[in-house]
Scaffold this motif. Structure first.
Motif, short mmCIF file in Angstrom:
data_model
loop_
_atom_site.label_atom_id
_atom_site.label_comp_id
_atom_site.label_asym_id
_atom_site.label_seq_id
_atom_site.Cartn_x
_atom_site.Cartn_y
_atom_site.Cartn_z
N PHE A 53 36.25 8.46 25.58
CA PHE A 53 35.24 7.43 25.39
C PHE A 53 35.11 7.13 23.90
N HIS A 54 34.66 5.93 23.60
CA HIS A 54 34.44 5.47 22.23
C HIS A 54 33.22 4.56 22.28
N ASP A 55 32.04 5.14 22.02
CA ASP A 55 30.78 4.46 22.30
C ASP A 55 29.96 4.21 21.04
N HIS A 56 29.15 3.18 21.12
CA HIS A 56 28.17 2.85 20.08
C HIS A 56 26.79 3.06 20.70
N GLU A 57 25.97 3.90 20.07
CA GLU A 57 24.64 4.19 20.60
C GLU A 57 23.57 3.79 19.59
N ILE A 58 22.55 3.10 20.09
CA ILE A 58 21.41 2.68 19.27
C ILE A 58 20.16 3.33 19.85
N VAL A 59 19.42 4.04 19.01
CA VAL A 59 18.20 4.71 19.47
C VAL A 59 17.00 3.89 19.02
N PHE A 60 16.19 3.48 20.01
CA PHE A 60 14.99 2.69 19.76
C PHE A 60 13.76 3.57 19.89
N ILE A 61 12.73 3.24 19.14
CA ILE A 61 11.51 4.04 19.15
C ILE A 61 10.29 3.12 19.15
N MET A 62 9.26 3.56 19.87
CA MET A 62 7.97 2.86 19.83
C MET A 62 6.88 3.91 19.67
N GLN A 63 6.09 3.77 18.62
CA GLN A 63 4.96 4.68 18.39
C GLN A 63 3.71 4.01 18.91
N GLY A 64 3.14 4.52 20.01
CA GLY A 64 1.92 3.96 20.58
C GLY A 64 0.71 4.68 20.04
N ASN A 65 0.07 5.46 20.89
CA ASN A 65 -1.08 6.27 20.50
C ASN A 65 -0.63 7.34 19.50
N PRO A 66 -1.28 7.42 18.33
CA PRO A 66 -0.88 8.41 17.31
C PRO A 66 -0.91 9.85 17.82
N ASN A 67 -1.70 10.10 18.87
CA ASN A 67 -1.82 11.46 19.41
C ASN A 67 -0.76 11.78 20.46
N GLN A 68 0.11 10.81 20.74
CA GLN A 68 1.14 11.01 21.75
C GLN A 68 2.53 10.94 21.11
N GLN A 69 3.48 11.56 21.80
CA GLN A 69 4.86 11.48 21.34
C GLN A 69 5.35 10.03 21.44
N PRO A 70 6.15 9.55 20.46
CA PRO A 70 6.70 8.20 20.56
C PRO A 70 7.66 8.09 21.73
N ILE A 71 7.84 6.88 22.24
CA ILE A 71 8.78 6.63 23.32
C ILE A 71 10.14 6.31 22.72
N ASN A 72 11.18 6.95 23.25
CA ASN A 72 12.54 6.72 22.77
C ASN A 72 13.42 6.19 23.90
#
Length: 213
Positions: A53-72
């Motif tokens: 395989f020869h892949d390109h991966e992009i990791v996206f992040i969203m920080q919602g509530n400061p007291n919660q882990q961000p969504i990836n």
């Protein structure tokens, strides 16, 4: 409802929850060929050449509530088949129980269209980092084994200008199942033992030193 809440609702109510058991380790580039030879003997379809395989991966992040882990979210596509995109949600690895034989995290996988990057941007996600992974894929029953070389992208958005991240290859074992099953951990541990001296450490790979966009 904000986009973070909407996405969480989709993940919790529309998709059957599954967990991924995984181990990660590394092998020096100089020993990679020996490991590949050993894996060909241990895994299924030993008479065939391993899949590449020869892949390109992009990791996206969203920080919602400061007291919660961000969504990836991990958006990945093959550079050999550029229109084949795959989207993956990964939860935080459970590291509380030191007696567990593998790390465990919730995950959701889906095949998606090539406009997934635009979709995530519209949802409010930001690109955290991106990288290139090139390597070999094996399977042993329901266990997936990959040996991959990771490359740092020098120019954001361009997959042509890259450099190796290290002088080693990442080795990953993973099994996706509908629930936590102790037998899976035992099977993965026994398989990993056969790869010594290429030890698979029970740690989660951190990629925060890759290109941040």
């Amino acid at each position: 409802m904000d986009s973070t809440g909407a996405m969480g609702q989709v993940l919790s109510s529309k998709v059957a929850p599954v967990v991924e058991n995984f181990l990660q380790g590394s092998v020096l580039d100089t020993s990679k060929d020996v490991l590949i030879h050993r894996l060909r003997g241990l895994c299924d379809n030993a008479e065939n050449q391993p899949e590449i395989f020869h892949d390109h991966e992009i990791v996206f992040i969203m920080q919602g509530n400061p007291n919660q882990q961000p969504i990836n979210f991990h958006a990945r596509h093959s550079l050999m088949h550029p229109d084949a995109w795959h989207l993956r949600y990964l939860g935080v690895a459970d590291i509380g129980d030191k007696n567990k034989l593998t790390l465990i995290r919730h995950c959701v996988d889906a095949g998606v269209s090539s406009n997934v990057v635009d979709f995530l941007n519209e949802m409010g996600f930001k690109i955290d980092f991106e990288f290139i992974a090139k390597g070999y894929f094996f399977h042993k029953g329901r266990m997936k084994v990959t040996v991959s070389k990771l490359y740092k992208i020098l120019q954001p958005g361009s997959t042509d200008q890259v450099e190796p991240l290290s002088q080693s290859h990442l080795v990953e074992l993973s099994v996706v199942a509908p629930r936590v099953q102790e037998q899976i951990g035992e099977d993965m541990k026994n398989f990993a033992e056969q790869l010594k001296p290429y030890i698979l450490y029970k740690i989660e790979l951190k990629l925060d030193h890759l290109q941040t966009v």
